[in-house]
Design an enzyme around this catalytic site. Structure first.
Site, mmCIF file in Angstrom:
data_model
loop_
_atom_site.group_PDB
_atom_site.id
_atom_site.type_symbol
_atom_site.label_atom_id
_atom_site.label_comp_id
_atom_site.label_asym_id
_atom_site.label_seq_id
_atom_site.Cartn_x
_atom_site.Cartn_y
_atom_site.Cartn_z
ATOM 1 N N LYS A 87 39.635 -41.739 -18.926
ATOM 2 C CA LYS A 87 39.882 -40.936 -17.733
ATOM 3 C C LYS A 87 41.336 -40.462 -17.673
ATOM 4 O O LYS A 87 41.621 -39.380 -17.147
ATOM 5 C CB LYS A 87 39.517 -41.724 -16.476
ATOM 6 N N ILE B 38 26.974 -38.526 -8.137
ATOM 7 C CA ILE B 38 27.911 -37.573 -7.543
ATOM 8 C C ILE B 38 27.579 -36.149 -7.962
ATOM 9 O O ILE B 38 27.672 -35.220 -7.155
ATOM 10 C CB ILE B 38 29.357 -37.938 -7.932
ATOM 11 N N SER C 123 39.437 -40.222 -12.459
ATOM 12 C CA SER C 123 39.508 -41.502 -11.751
ATOM 13 C C SER C 123 40.950 -41.959 -11.632
ATOM 14 O O SER C 123 41.757 -41.779 -12.558
ATOM 15 C CB SER C 123 38.703 -42.565 -12.498
ATOM 16 N N ASN D 149 31.386 -33.458 -14.729
ATOM 17 C CA ASN D 149 30.956 -34.664 -14.025
ATOM 18 C C ASN D 149 30.349 -35.712 -14.951
ATOM 19 O O ASN D 149 30.377 -36.904 -14.643
ATOM 20 C CB ASN D 149 29.949 -34.289 -12.936
ATOM 21 N N ASP E 108 24.077 -31.623 -23.324
ATOM 22 C CA ASP E 108 24.600 -32.922 -23.727
ATOM 23 C C ASP E 108 26.047 -32.692 -24.142
ATOM 24 O O ASP E 108 26.314 -32.031 -25.146
ATOM 25 C CB ASP E 108 23.787 -33.480 -24.888
#
Length: 227
Positions: free
Chosen positions: A155, A13, A128, A80, A53
């Site tokens: 999430k 994504i 999510s 992301n 990172d």
């Protein structure tokens, strides 16, 4: 000129979001842990690469310092980078939360000074609905039967961080997104999902909100999701 940074953007994504933002004329920085893969992705897309990172404080600081030196500001930040663990033990839990939630704090805190220089700063968290208490307790939702404890919990934390940042930083829009079940490396074991470019569209929509756009929301392609 709109300057955008996407973490974990060398594939999936994040990669497709970068592609669409480049097409819209953004100067896109692809953040990736692996230098070779990140540089290759940036070259393919006509983007710029920065080693990043999200679990490493020094890496995050250096990445944002690089963008500051080159651009002087940041207009769009997209969280992301993420992991989808299936094991359930202490070390795996620490890694999941470090990547999916704590990494957001590292990157956001490092980016805030640059975002404040933007006329229309947008921060988007790829979260999510698996982290939505409403969804996972609703028998009519697919999340009800999704046995991903660490992914869901981390999430949920990512969405809460997004909402809290929206409250504490009223001059910057912070929104979380459920991009839809997507066929990526993370979901390969499940054999499900739609093409990443379709899921990236909702990320791009939130990343390109106008100055009067919403903040502090969790959305999917159909609008706000209870969480």
């Amino acid at each position: 000129m709109t300057i955008s940074l996407i973490t974990g953007a060398n594939k999936g994504i994040g990669f497709e979001t970068a592609r669409q933002l480049v097409d819209l004329g953004h100067v896109v920085y692809i953040g990736a842990r692996d230098t070779e893969r990140g540089q290759e992705a940036a070259e393919v897309l006509g983007a710029r690469f920065v080693q990043l990172d999200v679990t490493d404080d020094s890496s995050v600081r250096d990445a944002l310092a690089t963008i500051e030196a080159r651009e002087g500001q940041l207009d769009v930040l997209i969280h992301n980078a993420g992991v989808l663990p299936t094991d359930l033990d202490g070390p795996t839990a620490l890694h999941a939360f470090d990547t999916n939630a704590v990494g957001m704090v590292r990157v956001t805190e490092a980016a805030l000074p640059l975002l404040r220089k933007s006329d229309n700063p947008n921060v988007v968290t790829v979260s999510s609905s698996a982290g939505s208490f409403w969804a996972v307790t609703n028998p009519e939702r697919p999340e009800f039967n999704l046995p991903l404890a660490l992914y869901s919990a981390s999430k949920a934390a990512a969405t809460m961080l997004t909402v809290q940042y929206a409250k504490s930083q009223p001059g910057i829009k912070f929104n979380a997104v459920e991009p839809g079940t997507t066929a990526t490396d993370m979901t390969a074991a499940f054999g499900v999902g739609r093409p990443a470019d379709k899921s990236a569209r909702i990320v791009v929509r939130l990343a390109t909100l106008g100055a009067d756009g919403p903040t502090g929301t969790l959305q999917d392609e159909n609008g706000n999701i209870p969480w």
